[in-house]
Write a protein that holds these residues in place. Sequence first.
Motif, short mmCIF file in Angstrom:
data_model
loop_
_atom_site.label_atom_id
_atom_site.label_comp_id
_atom_site.label_asym_id
_atom_site.label_seq_id
_atom_site.Cartn_x
_atom_site.Cartn_y
_atom_site.Cartn_z
N GLY A 79 -9.72 6.70 -22.02
CA GLY A 79 -9.86 7.60 -23.15
C GLY A 79 -10.84 8.73 -22.91
O GLY A 79 -11.40 9.28 -23.86
N THR A 80 -11.05 9.08 -21.65
CA THR A 80 -11.95 10.19 -21.32
C THR A 80 -11.14 11.32 -20.71
O THR A 80 -10.33 11.11 -19.83
N GLY A 81 -11.39 12.53 -21.19
CA GLY A 81 -10.62 13.68 -20.72
C GLY A 81 -11.29 14.47 -19.62
O GLY A 81 -10.63 15.23 -18.90
N THR A 82 -12.61 14.30 -19.48
CA THR A 82 -13.35 15.06 -18.47
C THR A 82 -14.32 14.13 -17.75
O THR A 82 -14.66 13.06 -18.26
N VAL A 83 -14.77 14.56 -16.59
CA VAL A 83 -15.76 13.78 -15.84
C VAL A 83 -17.07 13.71 -16.63
O VAL A 83 -17.72 12.67 -16.66
N ASP A 84 -17.45 14.80 -17.30
CA ASP A 84 -18.67 14.77 -18.12
C ASP A 84 -18.58 13.71 -19.22
O ASP A 84 -19.54 12.97 -19.46
N GLU A 85 -17.43 13.62 -19.86
CA GLU A 85 -17.25 12.60 -20.90
C GLU A 85 -17.29 11.20 -20.30
O GLU A 85 -17.88 10.28 -20.87
N LEU A 86 -16.68 11.04 -19.14
CA LEU A 86 -16.70 9.76 -18.44
C LEU A 86 -18.13 9.34 -18.13
O LEU A 86 -18.51 8.20 -18.33
N LYS A 87 -18.94 10.30 -17.66
CA LYS A 87 -20.32 9.98 -17.30
C LYS A 87 -21.16 9.66 -18.54
O LYS A 87 -22.04 8.81 -18.50
N LYS A 88 -20.89 10.32 -19.66
CA LYS A 88 -21.64 10.05 -20.89
C LYS A 88 -21.29 8.70 -21.49
O LYS A 88 -22.16 7.96 -21.92
N ARG A 89 -20.01 8.39 -21.52
CA ARG A 89 -19.54 7.15 -22.15
C ARG A 89 -19.37 6.01 -21.16
O ARG A 89 -19.16 4.87 -21.56
N GLY A 90 -19.48 6.31 -19.90
CA GLY A 90 -19.12 5.40 -18.82
C GLY A 90 -19.66 3.99 -18.85
O GLY A 90 -18.89 3.03 -18.79
N PRO A 91 -20.97 3.81 -18.93
CA PRO A 91 -21.49 2.43 -18.85
C PRO A 91 -20.90 1.50 -19.91
O PRO A 91 -20.70 0.33 -19.66
N GLY A 92 -20.58 2.03 -21.06
CA GLY A 92 -19.98 1.20 -22.11
C GLY A 92 -18.51 0.93 -21.90
O GLY A 92 -17.93 0.06 -22.55
N LEU A 93 -17.89 1.68 -21.00
CA LEU A 93 -16.45 1.52 -20.75
C LEU A 93 -16.13 0.57 -19.61
O LEU A 93 -15.04 0.02 -19.54
N ILE A 94 -17.08 0.37 -18.71
CA ILE A 94 -16.82 -0.43 -17.52
C ILE A 94 -17.25 -1.87 -17.76
O ILE A 94 -18.40 -2.14 -18.07
N LYS A 95 -16.33 -2.77 -17.61
CA LYS A 95 -16.61 -4.20 -17.79
C LYS A 95 -16.63 -4.85 -16.42
O LYS A 95 -15.73 -4.67 -15.62
N LYS A 96 -17.66 -5.62 -16.16
CA LYS A 96 -17.76 -6.33 -14.89
C LYS A 96 -17.19 -7.72 -15.04
O LYS A 96 -17.53 -8.44 -15.97
N ARG A 97 -16.33 -8.08 -14.12
CA ARG A 97 -15.75 -9.42 -14.16
C ARG A 97 -16.80 -10.42 -13.70
O ARG A 97 -17.74 -10.08 -13.01
N ASN A 98 -16.60 -11.66 -14.07
CA ASN A 98 -17.48 -12.71 -13.60
C ASN A 98 -17.29 -12.89 -12.11
O ASN A 98 -16.21 -12.66 -11.58
N GLY A 99 -18.33 -13.30 -11.43
CA GLY A 99 -18.25 -13.52 -10.00
C GLY A 99 -17.31 -14.66 -9.66
O GLY A 99 -17.09 -15.56 -10.45
N SER A 100 -16.77 -14.60 -8.47
CA SER A 100 -15.94 -15.69 -7.99
C SER A 100 -16.43 -16.11 -6.61
O SER A 100 -17.27 -15.44 -6.01
N VAL A 101 -15.90 -17.16 -6.12
CA VAL A 101 -16.32 -17.70 -4.83
C VAL A 101 -16.20 -16.65 -3.73
O VAL A 101 -17.04 -16.54 -2.85
N ARG A 102 -15.16 -15.83 -3.79
CA ARG A 102 -14.96 -14.84 -2.73
C ARG A 102 -16.03 -13.74 -2.70
O ARG A 102 -16.15 -13.02 -1.73
N ASP A 103 -16.81 -13.63 -3.77
CA ASP A 103 -17.85 -12.60 -3.83
C ASP A 103 -19.13 -12.98 -3.09
O ASP A 103 -19.98 -12.14 -2.87
N TYR A 104 -19.27 -14.24 -2.74
CA TYR A 104 -20.52 -14.70 -2.18
C TYR A 104 -20.28 -15.38 -0.84
O TYR A 104 -19.35 -16.16 -0.68
N PRO A 105 -21.14 -15.13 0.12
CA PRO A 105 -20.89 -15.62 1.47
C PRO A 105 -20.99 -17.14 1.65
O PRO A 105 -20.33 -17.70 2.51
N ASP A 106 -21.80 -17.81 0.84
CA ASP A 106 -21.94 -19.26 1.00
C ASP A 106 -22.54 -19.86 -0.26
O ASP A 106 -22.91 -19.15 -1.18
N ARG A 107 -22.68 -21.17 -0.30
CA ARG A 107 -23.12 -21.84 -1.52
C ARG A 107 -24.58 -21.56 -1.88
O ARG A 107 -25.00 -21.80 -3.00
#
Length: 119
Positions: A79-107
């Motif tokens: 829902g952003t039309g410009t890069v400036d709008e993306l940068k202003k609203r960005g942190p609230g728009l990006i959702k981070k997924r939970n980590g999975s086993v493949r994200d970490y090298p070992d236990r």
Amino acid sequence: ATIDVLPSIREAVGPDVEIILDGGVQRGTDICKALALGADAVGVGKPYLYGLAAGGTEGVIKAYDILKTELDRAMGLLGTGTVDELKKRGPGLIKKRNGSVRDYPDRYAYERGYGGGII
């Protein structure tokens, strides 16, 4: 990954320092996430080199066209039309997924500060 620490870097240096994210960028969605999380610019060396190797000058142009199309689509879906709008609203728009086993090298990665690890 570089993208994971980008918001904390932006917070630490403030808005007056230019941040160029480079590393691991292969899609327009990667560019979108980087801009939304605080980058001022994004390096796209791999797509450039893949395009160059596959088709010379025309391949590079095609690679950039693909990135632009993907970036435009991702911004539209957010829902952003410009890069400036993306940068202003960005942190609230990006959702981070939970980590999975493949994200970490070992236990024991979590103990060394890498995140979730294998539990």
